[in-house]
Design an enzyme around this catalytic site. Structure first.
Site, PDB file in Angstrom:
ATOM      1  N   HIS A   5       0.035 128.811  13.828  1.00 52.37           N
ATOM      2  CA  HIS A   5       1.290 128.125  13.873  1.00 52.37           C
ATOM      3  C   HIS A   5       1.489 126.771  14.725  1.00 52.37           C
ATOM      4  O   HIS A   5       2.239 126.252  14.818  1.00 52.37           O
ATOM      5  CB  HIS A   5       2.534 128.768  13.560  1.00 52.37           C
ATOM      6  CG  HIS A   5       2.262 129.999  12.564  1.00 52.37           C
ATOM      7  ND1 HIS A   5       1.985 131.249  12.972  1.00 52.37           N
ATOM      8  CD2 HIS A   5       2.473 129.956  11.260  1.00 52.37           C
ATOM      9  CE1 HIS A   5       1.921 131.994  11.929  1.00 52.37           C
ATOM     10  NE2 HIS A   5       2.372 131.299  10.797  1.00 52.37           N
ATOM     11  N   ARG A  25      14.677 116.872  15.659  1.00 54.79           N
ATOM     12  CA  ARG A  25      15.744 116.843  16.516  1.00 54.79           C
ATOM     13  C   ARG A  25      14.989 117.038  17.947  1.00 54.79           C
ATOM     14  O   ARG A  25      15.271 116.732  18.722  1.00 54.79           O
ATOM     15  CB  ARG A  25      16.735 117.888  16.470  1.00 54.79           C
ATOM     16  CG  ARG A  25      18.073 117.701  15.432  1.00 54.79           C
ATOM     17  CD  ARG A  25      19.127 118.514  15.624  1.00 54.79           C
ATOM     18  NE  ARG A  25      20.361 117.664  15.056  1.00 54.79           N
ATOM     19  CZ  ARG A  25      21.435 118.367  14.688  1.00 54.79           C
ATOM     20  NH1 ARG A  25      21.539 119.751  15.529  1.00 54.79           N
ATOM     21  NH2 ARG A  25      22.436 118.015  14.244  1.00 54.79           N
ATOM     22  N   ARG A  44       2.396 121.972  10.269  1.00 59.45           N
ATOM     23  CA  ARG A  44       3.244 122.259   9.282  1.00 59.45           C
ATOM     24  C   ARG A  44       4.694 121.362   9.517  1.00 59.45           C
ATOM     25  O   ARG A  44       5.692 121.623   9.143  1.00 59.45           O
ATOM     26  CB  ARG A  44       3.831 123.708   9.078  1.00 59.45           C
ATOM     27  CG  ARG A  44       2.899 124.595   8.568  1.00 59.45           C
ATOM     28  CD  ARG A  44       3.329 126.228   8.719  1.00 59.45           C
ATOM     29  NE  ARG A  44       2.585 127.185   8.263  1.00 59.45           N
ATOM     30  CZ  ARG A  44       2.510 127.652   7.067  1.00 59.45           C
ATOM     31  NH1 ARG A  44       3.627 127.405   6.406  1.00 59.45           N
ATOM     32  NH2 ARG A  44       1.626 128.246   6.732  1.00 59.45           N
ATOM     33  N   ARG A  88      17.660 128.116  22.485  1.00 57.44           N
ATOM     34  CA  ARG A  88      18.039 127.578  21.296  1.00 57.44           C
ATOM     35  C   ARG A  88      18.859 126.429  21.331  1.00 57.44           C
ATOM     36  O   ARG A  88      20.134 126.890  21.846  1.00 57.44           O
ATOM     37  CB  ARG A  88      18.140 128.573  20.337  1.00 57.44           C
ATOM     38  CG  ARG A  88      18.872 128.173  19.030  1.00 57.44           C
ATOM     39  CD  ARG A  88      18.932 129.115  17.891  1.00 57.44           C
ATOM     40  NE  ARG A  88      19.858 128.957  17.112  1.00 57.44           N
ATOM     41  CZ  ARG A  88      20.363 127.811  16.168  1.00 57.44           C
ATOM     42  NH1 ARG A  88      19.335 126.923  16.257  1.00 57.44           N
ATOM     43  NH2 ARG A  88      21.711 127.696  15.515  1.00 57.44           N
ATOM     44  N   VAL A  89      18.808 125.317  20.826  1.00 58.87           N
ATOM     45  CA  VAL A  89      19.965 124.309  20.695  1.00 58.87           C
ATOM     46  C   VAL A  89      20.146 123.997  19.357  1.00 58.87           C
ATOM     47  O   VAL A  89      19.362 123.177  18.925  1.00 58.87           O
ATOM     48  CB  VAL A  89      19.554 123.261  21.640  1.00 58.87           C
ATOM     49  CG1 VAL A  89      19.820 123.518  23.224  1.00 58.87           C
ATOM     50  CG2 VAL A  89      18.241 122.696  21.492  1.00 58.87           C
ATOM     51  N   GLY A  90      21.300 124.537  18.840  1.00 59.39           N
ATOM     52  CA  GLY A  90      21.384 124.354  17.368  1.00 59.39           C
ATOM     53  C   GLY A  90      22.904 123.981  17.071  1.00 59.39           C
ATOM     54  O   GLY A  90      23.827 123.938  17.841  1.00 59.39           O
ATOM     55  N   MET A 181      21.896 131.151  12.553  1.00 65.89           N
ATOM     56  CA  MET A 181      20.948 131.816  11.743  1.00 65.89           C
ATOM     57  C   MET A 181      19.798 132.388  12.309  1.00 65.89           C
ATOM     58  O   MET A 181      18.840 132.952  11.975  1.00 65.89           O
ATOM     59  CB  MET A 181      20.485 130.962  10.431  1.00 65.89           C
ATOM     60  CG  MET A 181      21.371 130.800   9.502  1.00 65.89           C
ATOM     61  SD  MET A 181      20.866 130.020   7.963  1.00 65.89           S
ATOM     62  CE  MET A 181      19.953 131.383   7.029  1.00 65.89           C
ATOM     63  N   GLU A 182      19.905 132.270  13.902  1.00 68.11           N
ATOM     64  CA  GLU A 182      18.545 132.443  14.503  1.00 68.11           C
ATOM     65  C   GLU A 182      18.781 133.455  15.805  1.00 68.11           C
ATOM     66  O   GLU A 182      17.699 133.813  16.339  1.00 68.11           O
ATOM     67  CB  GLU A 182      17.863 131.157  14.896  1.00 68.11           C
ATOM     68  CG  GLU A 182      17.141 130.537  13.719  1.00 68.11           C
ATOM     69  CD  GLU A 182      18.450 129.399  13.108  1.00 68.11           C
ATOM     70  OE1 GLU A 182      17.994 129.230  11.967  1.00 68.11           O
ATOM     71  OE2 GLU A 182      19.355 129.422  13.657  1.00 68.11           O
ATOM     72  N   ASP A 205      30.941 122.646  11.726  1.00 68.02           N
ATOM     73  CA  ASP A 205      31.811 122.632  10.608  1.00 68.02           C
ATOM     74  C   ASP A 205      32.810 124.022  10.854  1.00 68.02           C
ATOM     75  O   ASP A 205      32.247 124.971  11.508  1.00 68.02           O
ATOM     76  CB  ASP A 205      30.912 122.728   9.118  1.00 68.02           C
ATOM     77  CG  ASP A 205      30.198 124.254   9.125  1.00 68.02           C
ATOM     78  OD1 ASP A 205      30.692 125.132   8.633  1.00 68.02           O
ATOM     79  OD2 ASP A 205      29.001 124.258   9.788  1.00 68.02           O
TER      80      ASP A 205
END
EC number: 2.4.2.1
Length: 239
Positions: A5, A25, A44, A88-90, A181-182, A205
């Site tokens: 991957h 991003r 991918r 993680r940045v989300g 979700m992570e 949101d």
């Protein structure tokens, strides 16, 4: 050596990797915040880049949506490319009344309805938590930047379109700051393979009020979150 991957070689990635869900991003972060950034992965379409921030080598790569996707990438980064820290940045959704749009949330821990951590922890509950020093550095970086970040628990959901609306009542009761979700999966992978991890989210949101940020607002607050992550890495150098 390349994995199924990630088509990079050992040394292509820094020891710290920022990971948004969206590979575009990742490209934006590399182009906007890093110097001398070069592409190190495109398998991918999951773009990855390595450059420097204020002289510090840092990588950024997308991880996709959901625990299965992010778990593949974080595992391979740690075991095959020598990555020591994942940030993680989300984005996340809020359920608490006092958590507002554009707030920055530092995920000290992550609850989940996924069974991945039970699978790896012999069907027992695993406390999916961020590394303490990384949390502290992110908090200090936010203060230095004048950003009032919130610190607490996230909820990592397997379903984006959840059929169980009552679960949001439970989350509110238990003080969950954001739904994403992570994070729980990333914290589990880091624990299993001896790395460190942190999740920083921007509230995009509000699940209760149905408010949503505009694209322009998301970008502005997203930049605050990225600056916190990058500055926290520099603080980590002083440990």
């Amino acid at each position: 050596m390349a994995t199924p991957h990630i088509n990079a070689e050992m040394g292509d990635f820094a020891d710290v990797v920022l990971m948004p869900g969206d590979p575009l991003r990742a490209k934006y972060i590399a182009e906007t915040f890093l110097e001398d950034a070069r592409e190190v992965n495109n398998v991918r379409g999951m773009l990855g880049f390595t450059g420097t921030y204020k002289g510090r080598k840092i990588s950024v790569m997308g991880h996709g949506m959901g625990i299965p996707s992010c778990s593949i990438y974080t595992k391979e980064l740690i075991t095959d490319f020598g990555v020591k820290k994942i940030i993680r940045v989300g984005s996340c959704g809020a359920v608490l009344p006092h958590v507002k749009l554009r707030d920055v949330v530092i995920g000290m821990g992550a609850c989940t309805d996924s069974k991945v951590n039970r699978i790896r922890f012999k069907d027992h509950d695993f406390a999916a938590i961020a590394d303490f020093d990384m949390v502290r550095n992110a908090v200090d970086a936010a203060k230095a930047l004048g950003v009032d970040a919130r610190v607490g628990n996230l909820f990592s959901a397997d379903l984006f379109y959840s059929p169980d609306g009552e679960m949001f009542d439970v989350m509110e009761k238990y003080g969950i700051l954001g739904v994403e979700m992570e994070a729980a999966g990333i914290y589990g992978v880091a624990a299993e393979f001896g790395a460190k991890a942190l999740t920083i989210c921007t509230v995009s949101d509000h699940i209760r009020t149905h408010e949503q940020t505009t694209a322009a607002e998301r970008q502005t607050t997203f930049n605050d979150m990225i600056k916190i992550a990058l500055e926290s890495v520099l603080l980590g150098n002083k440990e």
